[in-house]
Write a protein that holds these residues in place. Structure first.
Motif: not given
Length: 654
Positions: A441-450, A615-618, A530-537
């Motif tokens: 969830e947080l990787w998606l938000l901080f990277s802008g991928a969401w 940290c990288f995604f943030y 490992l941490y997200g669905s296929e679409e999220e990855a």
């Protein structure tokens, strides 16, 4: 040198230490929010005091452009950006003349006492630009090419000249590396009629730089264009203060950055806005504006210079969005929509309405191969860990539980989802490591991928469908590397994980044939799965390859090589004792590529490396450079005692 990981003012280069910001004292009468074309006027206004006197006269500029074309034999299509009076040092003798900066060339001409100096350098031939001062050359600009060193001095405003030279050299390098992608980028406008004054092309370049900086700071999609910015205050309920800062508005987002470092960053996608409302002004709170979102958050801005324009802008956006039910309230003091679901914009209402939106899988058209797979809705870690209670995991489980509790408190105070207030407290929690249950969830938000995922529903499934069964060089390379990704992890010891990895990598190669597939993408993608669905990855991979680490994952790994050069410079600056030794051993070139391309995932224990990815995604590439320097510093004594590259690699391998 060209900065591969986004412009120097974005988090990709220097993280939280710099932000998009306006001048501390804007000129009187500076307009507030304006459309993109007037933004050039805002930039011109900011730069007015820095321009040479001749800038105000279009006739003089036209005359200079004609003189430049005639003097240097330039074609009609070559645009002059600006020209400056300066001295060119030939040996120890300064030659006073004129420096002409065009889109593709640096030119200098001088004719004094019967002696003529004429010089033409292509920007693509420039290998180094440096602003320095020595005894021999007073405050000067040094330009290195493959076969000569040139020195220029006696500028009216050396800072402005150097900044423009840097922009033009970087643009030339970007075009050289990726001509196709450069031509598709419309951020540098091609005017249909000639510019009427000297600064027009220069303002276009400044607008392009501001766009890049804005997108990098707030991790927005590559096609987002900044319309303008204005000073304002934001009420922050977590500390009950009105924080001063800058509001930025573009086609699809309203963003805020506080003046004080790390105090608050905020991103509000217009697709999430339900109500925009003007409140009554008071001496304490002049020109207040309230913006409410689907996640039931309300943001209060004040001290806005152009509040009416902003309200109209948001109202226009809301009215354009098709509504499931009639009854959206139009303009005036209040504008609202009823669960908007535009064709190319938000996710279904049930996803958007939840503050923790990234955890909800998207709807849209799903191909059968994706829909039937368990990885369509959750990460591989959940599938392979099962539902073991935290208590069974001992000390690790207790630590995870504490982290989760800290984040839940944070969500309660600062909000959850894309509109969360991002503060120094957020950064502290990220540095401690994100709990596994919240990582995706947080990787998606901080990277802008969401943002990109919700505005492209069904896109990933379509790519999977189109690429299934297609064979290419990329798919052959993917097949070769599938079983090398994380062979020690149970998720990739069976066909479920392997098939998911295959689909994501093949879909990306199909989306971006320029990159296709590059070694190391499999390692990074397997961790994303490992941490997200296929679409999220998939969308995290898009953010990584196209925005956060541009030019890393291609056949020439140019971006990684550029950052390797930056790493060498940082080593010289911060670890001078070690720098020379590392150069002699040839270690830096060996280590940094594998460290940078895999974000340390292939060289560190997994549990440590995955915190670096947090940290990288943030914060962006800055984190990778910091960690790399810290590793060298921690092993300095042993490295200084090494006699060859193998010995040094063994030390670092431990």
């Amino acid at each position: 040198p060209l900065a591969s990981a986004s412009p120097a003012c974005g988090p990709g280069a220097s993280g939280q230490e710099s932000r998009v910001s306006a001048p501390a004292h804007p000129p009187p009468g500076l307009p507030g929010i304006r459309p993109l074309i007037p933004l050039q006027g805002i930039i011109a206004e900011e730069n007015k005091n820095l321009q040479p006197q001749g800038d105000e006269d279009p006739g003089k500029f036209k005359e200079a452009e004609l003189k430049m074309r005639k003097q240097f034999g330039m074609p009609e299509g070559e645009k002059l950006v600006n020209y400056y009076s300066c001295s060119f040092w030939k040996g120890r003798v300064p030659r006073q003349g004129w420096l002409y900066l065009t889109v593709n060339h640096l030119c200098f001409y001088s004719f004094l006492l019967g002696k003529e100096v004429s010089l033409v350098v292509q920007w693509v031939d420039v290998t180094r630009l440096e602003k320095n001062a020595t005894l021999l050359f007073p405050e000067s600009i040094r330009v290195d090419t493959r076969d000569q060193e040139l020195f220029f001095s006696m500028f009216l405003n050396i800072g402005e000249t150097f900044k423009l030279m840097e922009q033009l050299a970087n643009l030339a390098m970007r075009q050289l590396l990726d001509s196709e992608g450069f031509l598709e980028d419309k951020a540098l406008p091609r005017p249909t009629r000639p510019h009427r004054n000297i600064s027009a092309l220069k303002r276009d370049l400044d607008a392009r730089a501001k766009n890049e900086c804005y997108r990098a700071t707030f991790r927005l999609p590559r096609d987002e264009r900044l319309d303008g910015h204005t000073g304002c205050t934001l009420w922050t309920p977590f500390n009950k203060l009105h924080i001063p800062g800058q509001m930025f508005i573009s086609s699809n987002y309203i963003c805020f950055a506080s003046k004080e470092e790390d105090a608050c960053h905020l991103i509000i996608p217009l697709r999430e806005v339900t109500i925009v409302e003007k409140a009554d002004s008071s001496s304490v709170l002049p020109s207040p504006l309230s913006i409410s979102t689907k996640s039931k958050m309300t943001f209060l801005f004040a001290n806005l210079k152009d509040r009416d324009f902003l309200v109209q802008r948001i109202s226009d956006f809301l009215q354009k969005m098709p509504s499931k039910q009639p009854g959206g309230n139009g303009g005036g003091r209040k504008a609202s929509t009823a669960d908007p679901a535009p064709e190319h914009s938000p996710a279904p209402a049930e996803a958007s309405d939840q503050p923790a939106s990234p955890t909800t899988p998207l709807g849209g058209r799903q191909s059968s191969s994706v829909q039937e797979a368990p990885t369509a809705s959750q990460g591989l870690l959940k599938l392979f860990q099962g539902n073991s209670p935290m208590e069974d995991l001992g000390a690790k489980g207790a630590k995870e539980k504490m982290k989760e509790e800290s984040w839940n408190i944070h969500f309660f105070e600062y909000g959850r989802g894309v509109c969360m207030y991002r503060t120094a407290k957020t950064r502290e929690l990220v540095l401690k490591g994100i709990p596994e249950s919240l990582r995706g969830e947080l990787w998606l938000l901080f990277s802008g991928a969401w943002n990109e995922m919700v505005t492209h529903p069904g896109y990933y499934a379509e790519l999977v469908e189109k690429s299934t069964g297609k064979s290419s060089l990329a798919t052959e390379e993917i097949e070769r590397d599938l079983h090398r990704s994380m062979p020690e992890h149970p998720a990739f010891q069976n066909e479920l994980g392997i098939a998911a990895l295959r689909r994501v990598l093949t879909a990306y190669a199909f989306r971006n044939p320029t990159i296709g597939y590059c070694q190391a993408m499999n390692i990074v993608t397997s961790v994303l799965l490992l941490y997200g669905s296929e679409e999220e990855a998939f969308w995290l991979l898009v953010a990584l390859c196209e925005r956060m680490l541009p030019d890393y994952y291609n056949t020439r790994v140019v971006g990684a090589l550029v950052d390797q050069g930056i790493f060498e410079e940082l080593t010289r600056d911060f670890l001078p004792q070690l720098s020379e030794k590392m150069q002699d051993l040839g270690v830096i070139s060996s280590i940094s590529l594998s460290w940078f391309l895999t974000l340390f995932l292939s060289v560190m224990p997994f549990e440590s490396a995955v915190v670096i990815v947090d940290c990288f995604f943030y914060e962006g590439i800055k984190v990778i450079l910091q960690v790399a320097l810290a590793i060298l510093d921690a092993n300095m004594e042993q490295l200084l005692g090494c006699s060859d590259e193998g010995e040094a690699m063994t030390v670092l391998g431990r």
